[in-house]
Each structure stands twice: as structure tokens, then as C-alpha cells.
Design a protein around this motif. Structure first.
Motif, PDB file in Angstrom:
ATOM      1  N   ARG A  81      14.590  48.547  38.297  1.00  0.00           N
ATOM      2  CA  ARG A  81      15.530  47.855  39.182  1.00  0.00           C
ATOM      3  C   ARG A  81      16.236  46.726  38.436  1.00  0.00           C
ATOM      4  NH1 ARG A  81      12.046  46.208  44.049  1.00  0.00           N
ATOM      5  NH2 ARG A  81      10.275  47.147  42.990  1.00  0.00           N
ATOM      6  N   TYR A  82      15.487  46.025  37.608  1.00  0.00           N
ATOM      7  CA  TYR A  82      16.073  44.979  36.778  1.00  0.00           C
ATOM      8  C   TYR A  82      17.135  45.575  35.854  1.00  0.00           C
ATOM      9  CZ  TYR A  82      16.536  41.552  33.030  1.00  0.00           C
ATOM     10  OH  TYR A  82      17.048  40.691  32.097  1.00  0.00           O
ATOM     11  N   ALA A  83      16.808  46.676  35.212  1.00  0.00           N
ATOM     12  CA  ALA A  83      17.760  47.334  34.305  1.00  0.00           C
ATOM     13  C   ALA A  83      19.008  47.775  35.071  1.00  0.00           C
ATOM     14  CB  ALA A  83      17.099  48.528  33.616  1.00  0.00           C
ATOM     15  N   LEU A  84      18.810  48.279  36.267  1.00  0.00           N
ATOM     16  CA  LEU A  84      19.938  48.697  37.098  1.00  0.00           C
ATOM     17  C   LEU A  84      20.839  47.505  37.411  1.00  0.00           C
ATOM     18  CD1 LEU A  84      19.738  51.283  39.862  1.00  0.00           C
ATOM     19  CD2 LEU A  84      20.854  49.141  40.376  1.00  0.00           C
ATOM     20  N   MET A  85      20.228  46.368  37.747  1.00  0.00           N
ATOM     21  CA  MET A  85      21.005  45.158  38.037  1.00  0.00           C
ATOM     22  C   MET A  85      21.745  44.668  36.797  1.00  0.00           C
ATOM     23  SD  MET A  85      20.924  44.307  41.141  1.00  0.00           S
ATOM     24  CE  MET A  85      20.033  44.883  42.562  1.00  0.00           C
ATOM     25  N   MET A  86      21.091  44.732  35.647  1.00  0.00           N
ATOM     26  CA  MET A  86      21.736  44.295  34.410  1.00  0.00           C
ATOM     27  C   MET A  86      22.920  45.196  34.071  1.00  0.00           C
ATOM     28  SD  MET A  86      20.405  41.500  33.518  1.00  0.00           S
ATOM     29  CE  MET A  86      21.171  41.334  31.922  1.00  0.00           C
ATOM     30  N   GLU A  87      22.762  46.482  34.268  1.00  0.00           N
ATOM     31  CA  GLU A  87      23.858  47.429  34.018  1.00  0.00           C
ATOM     32  C   GLU A  87      25.020  47.145  34.970  1.00  0.00           C
ATOM     33  OE1 GLU A  87      24.560  52.163  34.610  1.00  0.00           O
ATOM     34  OE2 GLU A  87      22.672  51.559  33.656  1.00  0.00           O
ATOM     35  N   HIS A  88      24.692  46.896  36.229  1.00  0.00           N
ATOM     36  CA  HIS A  88      25.738  46.579  37.209  1.00  0.00           C
ATOM     37  C   HIS A  88      26.441  45.270  36.833  1.00  0.00           C
ATOM     38  CE1 HIS A  88      27.954  46.353  40.882  1.00  0.00           C
ATOM     39  NE2 HIS A  88      27.300  45.293  41.302  1.00  0.00           N
ATOM     40  N   LYS A  89      25.675  44.303  36.369  1.00  0.00           N
ATOM     41  CA  LYS A  89      26.253  43.026  35.933  1.00  0.00           C
ATOM     42  C   LYS A  89      27.212  43.246  34.763  1.00  0.00           C
ATOM     43  CE  LYS A  89      24.931  38.609  33.896  1.00  0.00           C
ATOM     44  NZ  LYS A  89      23.808  37.802  33.392  1.00  0.00           N
ATOM     45  N   GLU A  90      26.807  44.076  33.799  1.00  0.00           N
ATOM     46  CA  GLU A  90      27.667  44.369  32.647  1.00  0.00           C
ATOM     47  C   GLU A  90      28.958  45.060  33.092  1.00  0.00           C
ATOM     48  OE1 GLU A  90      27.317  43.262  29.520  1.00  0.00           O
ATOM     49  OE2 GLU A  90      25.555  42.196  30.283  1.00  0.00           O
ATOM     50  N   ASP A  91      28.837  45.980  34.042  1.00  0.00           N
ATOM     51  CA  ASP A  91      30.025  46.646  34.586  1.00  0.00           C
ATOM     52  C   ASP A  91      30.947  45.620  35.250  1.00  0.00           C
ATOM     53  OD1 ASP A  91      29.080  49.106  33.743  1.00  0.00           O
ATOM     54  OD2 ASP A  91      28.408  49.740  35.736  1.00  0.00           O
ATOM     55  N   ALA A  92      30.361  44.702  36.009  1.00  0.00           N
ATOM     56  CA  ALA A  92      31.152  43.676  36.692  1.00  0.00           C
ATOM     57  C   ALA A  92      31.845  42.761  35.679  1.00  0.00           C
ATOM     58  CB  ALA A  92      30.268  42.861  37.632  1.00  0.00           C
ATOM     59  N   LEU A  93      31.133  42.404  34.605  1.00  0.00           N
ATOM     60  CA  LEU A  93      31.743  41.557  33.572  1.00  0.00           C
ATOM     61  C   LEU A  93      32.892  42.285  32.875  1.00  0.00           C
ATOM     62  CD1 LEU A  93      28.549  39.869  32.090  1.00  0.00           C
ATOM     63  CD2 LEU A  93      30.416  38.743  33.339  1.00  0.00           C
ATOM     64  N   ALA A  94      32.739  43.575  32.634  1.00  0.00           N
ATOM     65  CA  ALA A  94      33.815  44.359  32.019  1.00  0.00           C
ATOM     66  C   ALA A  94      35.029  44.406  32.944  1.00  0.00           C
ATOM     67  CB  ALA A  94      33.327  45.773  31.705  1.00  0.00           C
ATOM     68  N   LYS A  95      34.791  44.563  34.240  1.00  0.00           N
ATOM     69  CA  LYS A  95      35.897  44.568  35.210  1.00  0.00           C
ATOM     70  C   LYS A  95      36.565  43.201  35.270  1.00  0.00           C
ATOM     71  CE  LYS A  95      34.048  48.253  38.067  1.00  0.00           C
ATOM     72  NZ  LYS A  95      33.304  48.581  39.278  1.00  0.00           N
ATOM     73  N   LEU A  96      35.770  42.150  35.136  1.00  0.00           N
ATOM     74  CA  LEU A  96      36.327  40.798  35.123  1.00  0.00           C
ATOM     75  C   LEU A  96      37.248  40.606  33.922  1.00  0.00           C
ATOM     76  CD1 LEU A  96      36.479  37.909  36.219  1.00  0.00           C
ATOM     77  CD2 LEU A  96      34.392  37.403  34.919  1.00  0.00           C
ATOM     78  N   GLU A  97      36.811  41.068  32.750  1.00  0.00           N
ATOM     79  CA  GLU A  97      37.650  40.953  31.553  1.00  0.00           C
ATOM     80  C   GLU A  97      38.941  41.750  31.724  1.00  0.00           C
ATOM     81  OE1 GLU A  97      37.326  38.807  29.013  1.00  0.00           O
ATOM     82  OE2 GLU A  97      35.661  38.080  30.236  1.00  0.00           O
ATOM     83  N   GLU A  98      38.835  42.931  32.319  1.00  0.00           N
ATOM     84  CA  GLU A  98      40.029  43.736  32.583  1.00  0.00           C
ATOM     85  C   GLU A  98      40.951  43.011  33.560  1.00  0.00           C
ATOM     86  OE1 GLU A  98      41.269  48.272  33.894  1.00  0.00           O
ATOM     87  OE2 GLU A  98      39.207  47.604  34.190  1.00  0.00           O
ATOM     88  N   ALA A  99      40.376  42.396  34.578  1.00  0.00           N
ATOM     89  CA  ALA A  99      41.179  41.652  35.549  1.00  0.00           C
ATOM     90  C   ALA A  99      41.877  40.469  34.874  1.00  0.00           C
ATOM     91  CB  ALA A  99      40.306  41.172  36.710  1.00  0.00           C
ATOM     92  N   LYS A 100      41.209  39.817  33.928  1.00  0.00           N
ATOM     93  CA  LYS A 100      41.832  38.710  33.193  1.00  0.00           C
ATOM     94  C   LYS A 100      43.044  39.199  32.405  1.00  0.00           C
ATOM     95  CE  LYS A 100      37.716  35.823  32.614  1.00  0.00           C
ATOM     96  NZ  LYS A 100      36.756  35.292  31.619  1.00  0.00           N
ATOM     97  N   LEU A 101      42.935  40.380  31.809  1.00  0.00           N
ATOM     98  CA  LEU A 101      44.071  40.957  31.090  1.00  0.00           C
ATOM     99  C   LEU A 101      45.224  41.264  32.052  1.00  0.00           C
ATOM    100  CD1 LEU A 101      42.227  43.392  28.647  1.00  0.00           C
ATOM    101  CD2 LEU A 101      43.338  41.217  28.068  1.00  0.00           C
ATOM    102  N   HIS A 102      44.880  41.774  33.232  1.00  0.00           N
ATOM    103  CA  HIS A 102      45.906  42.054  34.238  1.00  0.00           C
ATOM    104  C   HIS A 102      46.617  40.767  34.638  1.00  0.00           C
ATOM    105  CE1 HIS A 102      43.691  45.940  35.659  1.00  0.00           C
ATOM    106  NE2 HIS A 102      44.210  46.058  34.467  1.00  0.00           N
ATOM    107  N   VAL A 103      45.858  39.702  34.854  1.00  0.00           N
ATOM    108  CA  VAL A 103      46.455  38.421  35.251  1.00  0.00           C
ATOM    109  C   VAL A 103      47.357  37.888  34.137  1.00  0.00           C
ATOM    110  CG1 VAL A 103      45.950  35.996  35.778  1.00  0.00           C
ATOM    111  CG2 VAL A 103      44.667  37.820  36.917  1.00  0.00           C
ATOM    112  N   ALA A 104      46.911  37.989  32.889  1.00  0.00           N
ATOM    113  CA  ALA A 104      47.736  37.524  31.770  1.00  0.00           C
ATOM    114  C   ALA A 104      49.044  38.313  31.713  1.00  0.00           C
ATOM    115  CB  ALA A 104      46.967  37.659  30.453  1.00  0.00           C
ATOM    116  N   HIS A 105      48.966  39.618  31.919  1.00  0.00           N
ATOM    117  CA  HIS A 105      50.169  40.452  31.931  1.00  0.00           C
ATOM    118  C   HIS A 105      51.089  40.040  33.085  1.00  0.00           C
ATOM    119  CE1 HIS A 105      52.595  43.999  31.152  1.00  0.00           C
ATOM    120  NE2 HIS A 105      52.567  44.263  32.458  1.00  0.00           N
ATOM    121  N   LEU A 106      50.503  39.805  34.239  1.00  0.00           N
ATOM    122  CA  LEU A 106      51.303  39.389  35.394  1.00  0.00           C
ATOM    123  C   LEU A 106      51.929  38.014  35.196  1.00  0.00           C
ATOM    124  CD1 LEU A 106      49.031  40.791  38.211  1.00  0.00           C
ATOM    125  CD2 LEU A 106      51.357  41.541  37.664  1.00  0.00           C
ATOM    126  N   GLU A 107      51.237  37.142  34.484  1.00  0.00           N
ATOM    127  CA  GLU A 107      51.821  35.828  34.187  1.00  0.00           C
ATOM    128  C   GLU A 107      53.059  35.986  33.315  1.00  0.00           C
ATOM    129  OE1 GLU A 107      48.494  33.640  32.620  1.00  0.00           O
ATOM    130  OE2 GLU A 107      47.860  32.988  34.617  1.00  0.00           O
TER     131      GLU A 107
END
Length: 149
Positions: A81-107
Motif C-alpha cells: 500500500r505504501y508503494a502504491l501511494m508512492m507511485e501515485h505521488k510520483e504520478d501526481a508530481l509528474a502531472k504537476l510538472e506538466e501543468a507547470k509547462l502548460h502554465v508557462a506556455h499560456l503565459e
């Protein structure tokens, strides 16, 4: 015992969501009465609260199902369960980085639109105008093979 409507009120989930989660097998303790109506005990309500919490983290249904299956196996699955949460956290962080790129492009795009509205540059955002401005952005809009043709 609680009906779908009562479970919805207790958990803050919609009735549709309560039915959806039970249909997906995410509420293992849900019961049905003699009329085949879903009935929720306190354990079922707890599962619904847990699902709501996991959904608020952005966890997909399939991963929630895996998490619930692990919970049902007991404490021996805490490392999984811990590993599952860590994997989900990594996925969320990757999506956050992608969202930051989207915001920079939109700026950049909003700054360009501001310059267009202030008549400091031509409208390069409208594909209908690109034929007129292709000399300005040929490296972006046209591949080398198209330019030679």
C-alpha cells in the motif's frame, strides 16, 4: 443501516457516486436487503469516506480498487500500500510538472495576445494568417520538406 441517500448525506458524495463505487466493487461490506436495495453499515460508510479521500488525491478507480483489495488482505500488505501511494505521488508530481509547462506556455501566449491587442506585433495566433507570416516562423510551422516543395 443506511440507504444510498443516507450514505450520500453522511459522506458528502452524490447518490450517483455511491452507486458507482458500489457497482465497481469498492465497498466490500455493502449489503442488499430483501428488495435488492443497497444498505450501508458503518464499515461501508468508512469505505466510502476512504474512497472519497483517495479520489481527492486524484487516484484513478483502478488504483483505488487495488488499494482496497490490499486492505482486505490485511496488515501484511502495508508495504504494498505504501508503494502504491508512492507511485501515485510520483504520478501526481509528474502531472504537476506538466501543468507547470502548460502554465508557462499560456503565459507566453497571453503576453503575445497582449502585444497583438496593443498593436506591437502581428496576429501570429490565427492559422488563417499564417500564409502571410510564414516567412517569420518557417522553422516552426513548416517542415524542411514542405518548404522546398
Amino acid at each position: 443501516m443506511h440507504t444510498v441517500k443516507e450514505a450520500s448525506l453522511i459522506t458528502g458524495l452524490t447518490e450517483h457516486a455511491v452507486r458507482f463505487y458500489t457497482d465497481k466493487g469498492l465497498v466490500p461490506s455493502v449489503q442488499r436487503n430483501q428488495n435488492n436495495i443497497r444498505m450501508f453499515d458503518e464499515e461501508s460508510i468508512n469505505w466510502l469516506h476512504g474512497i472519497k479521500c483517495l479520489k481527492q488525491s486524484g487516484m484513478p478507480i483502478e488504483v483505488i480498487k487495488r488499494y482496497i483489495d490490499l486492505c482486505l488482505e490485511g496488515d501484511s500488505t502495508i508495504p504494498q500500500r505504501y508503494a502504491l501511494m508512492m507511485e501515485h505521488k510520483e504520478d501526481a508530481l509528474a502531472k504537476l510538472e506538466e501543468a507547470k509547462l502548460h502554465v508557462a506556455h499560456l503565459e507566453q501566449k497571453t503576453a503575445l495576445y497582449q502585444a497583438i491587442m496593443e498593436h506591437r506585433t502581428l496576429d501570429t495566433t490565427n492559422p488563417g494568417n499564417w500564409e502571410k507570416i510564414k516567412h517569420m516562423h518557417s522553422d516552426v510551422f513548416y517542415s524542411p520538406s514542405v518548404q522546398k516543395a
